[in-house]
Design an enzyme around this catalytic site. Structure first.
Site, PDB file in Angstrom:
ATOM      1  N   ILE A 153      41.886  12.043 -45.281  1.00 15.77           N
ATOM      2  CA  ILE A 153      42.344  11.251 -46.416  1.00 15.77           C
ATOM      3  C   ILE A 153      43.787  10.855 -46.118  1.00 15.77           C
ATOM      4  CG2 ILE A 153      40.759  12.189 -48.144  1.00 15.77           C
ATOM      5  CD1 ILE A 153      42.816  14.136 -49.026  1.00 15.77           C
ATOM      6  N   ASP A 154      44.199   9.726 -46.656  1.00 21.03           N
ATOM      7  CA  ASP A 154      45.513   9.187 -46.343  1.00 21.03           C
ATOM      8  C   ASP A 154      46.626  10.157 -46.716  1.00 21.03           C
ATOM      9  OD1 ASP A 154      44.329   6.823 -45.493  1.00 21.03           O
ATOM     10  OD2 ASP A 154      44.493   5.888 -47.473  1.00 21.03           O
ATOM     11  N   LYS A 155      47.739  10.006 -46.061  1.00 19.52           N
ATOM     12  CA  LYS A 155      48.907  10.845 -46.323  1.00 19.52           C
ATOM     13  C   LYS A 155      49.222  10.903 -47.814  1.00 19.52           C
ATOM     14  CE  LYS A 155      53.941  10.849 -45.705  1.00 19.52           C
ATOM     15  NZ  LYS A 155      55.103  10.155 -45.096  1.00 19.52           N
TER      16      LYS A 155
END
Length: 341
Positions: A153-155
Site C-alpha cells: 500500500i502506498d506510503k
C-alpha cells in the site's frame, strides 16, 4: 561502483539537433576512463529508464520522454538514484501487529511508512521494521533474511498489510493475490458525492502518457481493473452543497494506485491527494475558513486499508481483520460533521 554521481552534460551541438534524447545521453555521458571519481558509463536502456523515472532534467524541468527531440544548446543533467543495499538492515521501528504466527504477520501500517526499501527511501521502511521484529524467523525465504512482501500500500495510505515469514506462506499468499482470492476494502474520503452512490468503476490502468509518474485509465497498454464502491457518509456545506463523501471501496483487482486513479477518473479524487486531486483542493465551500483550511490542507491522501480477509495459506483457517479509521481521517470527518461545527 554505483551510478550515483550527478552528471551535467555538455550543451547539444547544432549538428546533433533533432536526435532522440536517450541516444544523445548515451553518447554524451562520460566514459569510465578519465571520468571523475564515482562516474560510470550508463547504457542507453538504463538511461531510457532514468528518463522515464524522472531522473533527467533540463534546467528546472524534469524530462520524462526518452524520444524527445533535442535542441542546440540544451544542457541536460542526469542524476541516477542512490543504490540500495541488497539486503535491508533490521531497524527498531514500532509496529502495530494485528496477527502473527509462525508463517505470516498482519500489520496495521501508519501513514508515512514506506513498505519496501527503494531508491530515495533505502531504510526506515516496513521491511526494515519486520526484519527487526521477526528476527531469525524470516531466514527461510530464498536464503536471505527478508519478509515476503506480496502486496503493498502506498506510503501515505494507512491500514492493513500481510507479509510472509516462510516460503510456504509466501507462495500461498502470492497465489491468493494472483487469483484475487483476497478480501480487501478501503475507506476513502473523496471530493463531492458520487452518482450513483454505489457502483462499479471499470477501466484499464497504465502509465499516464502525459506524466510517467502518474497512473491513469488508458485505452491501450493498460491492465484490466475494477473497483466496487459504496457511499457510507455524505458531507454538505452550509448551503447544502456536497463537499465530500466517505466511500468503502472493494478491490476486484489490485493495480498501482487503483482506487486513486478510478475515483479521479469518476470525478471524485481523494481529499489530500496531491498527485491526482490537485485541482479539487482549491475549491471554495460555505464552511468556516479554519475548517476549509483543515480540509484542503489534509497532508496525505485520505485512504485507509480497512479490511483484509483470506484463507491462511498453511493452516487453511479463514482469517478476517478490520482496522478502524486512523485518528487523522476520523478527526477530519468529525470536524466536518454539522453537529460539531
Amino acid at each position: 561502483m554505483a551510478d550515483t554521481a550527478i552528471h551535467l552534460l555538455a550543451p547539444v551541438p547544432p549538428e546533433r539537433a533533432g536526435e532522440r534524447l536517450d541516444r544523445w545521453l548515451a553518447e554524451a555521458m562520460p566514459e569510465a576512463d578519465g571520468a571523475a571519481p564515482g562516474v560510470v558509463p550508463l547504457s542507453r536502456s538504463r538511461l531510457k529508464a532514468l528518463v522515464l523515472d524522472g531522473h533527467v532534467r533540463l534546467g528546472g524541468q524534469t524530462i520524462t520522454d526518452p524520444s524527445r527531440k533535442i535542441k542546440p544548446g540544451e544542457a541536460y543533467t542526469v542524476a541516477p538514484p542512490e543504490a540500495i543495499a541488497a539486503e535491508p538492515e533490521a531497524q527498531d521501528i514500532p509496529l502495530d501487529v494485528v496477527f502473527e504466527d509462525a508463517h505470516l504477520i498482519v500489520v496495521d501500517k501508519p501513514a508515512g511508512l514506506v513498505v519496501h526499501p527503494a531508491p530515495g527511501t533505502p531504510e526506515r521502511t516496513l521491511v526494515n521494521a519486520l526484519l527487526h521484529h521477526c528476527g531469525d524467523s524470516l531466514s527461510g525465504i530464498g536464503g536471505v533474511k527478508r519478509p515476503g512482501i506480496v502486496h503493498r500500500i502506498d506510503k501515505d495510505t494507512s491500514g492493513l498489510i500481510v507479509a510472509a515469514k516462510t516460503d510456504a506462506a509466501h507462495q500461498g499468499l502470492a497465489t491468493l493475490f494472483a487469483t484475487h482470492d483476497i478480501e480487501r476494502s478501503y475507506l476513502a474520503l473523496v471530493w463531492g458525492h458520487p452518482s450513483p452512490l454505489q457502483g462499479r468503476i471499470e477501466g484499464a490502468i497504465g502509465r499516464d502518457p502525459k506524466d510517467r509518474k502518474r497512473m491513469a485509465v488508458v485505452s491501450r497498454n493498460g491492465k484490466p481493473a475494477a473497483t466496487l464502491y459504496a457511499t457510507e457518509k455524505m458531507i454538505f456545506d452550509a448551503k447544502g452543497q456536497p463537499v465530500c463523501a466517505l466511500l468503502r471501496c472493494d478491490l476486484e483487482t489490485g493495480r498501482t494506485h487503483q482506487i486513486r486513479v478510478h475515483l479521479t477518473a469518476k470525478g471524485h479524487p481523494l481529499v489530500g491527494d496531491t498527485l491526482y486531486g490537485r485541482s479539487r483542493s482549491r475549491r471554495r465551500f460555505a464552511l468556516d475558513d479554519a475548517l476549509v483550511a483543515t480540509l484542503t490542507g489534509f497532508p496525505r491522501q485520505a485512504l485507509h486499508a480497512a479490511t483484509l480477509g483470506f484463507r491462511h495459506p498453511v493452516t487453511g483457517k479463514e482469517l478476517h481483520f478490520e482496522s478502524p479509521l486512523p485518528a487523522d481521517m476520523a478527526g477530519l470527518i468529525a470536524a466536518l460533521d454539522p453537529k460539531n461545527r
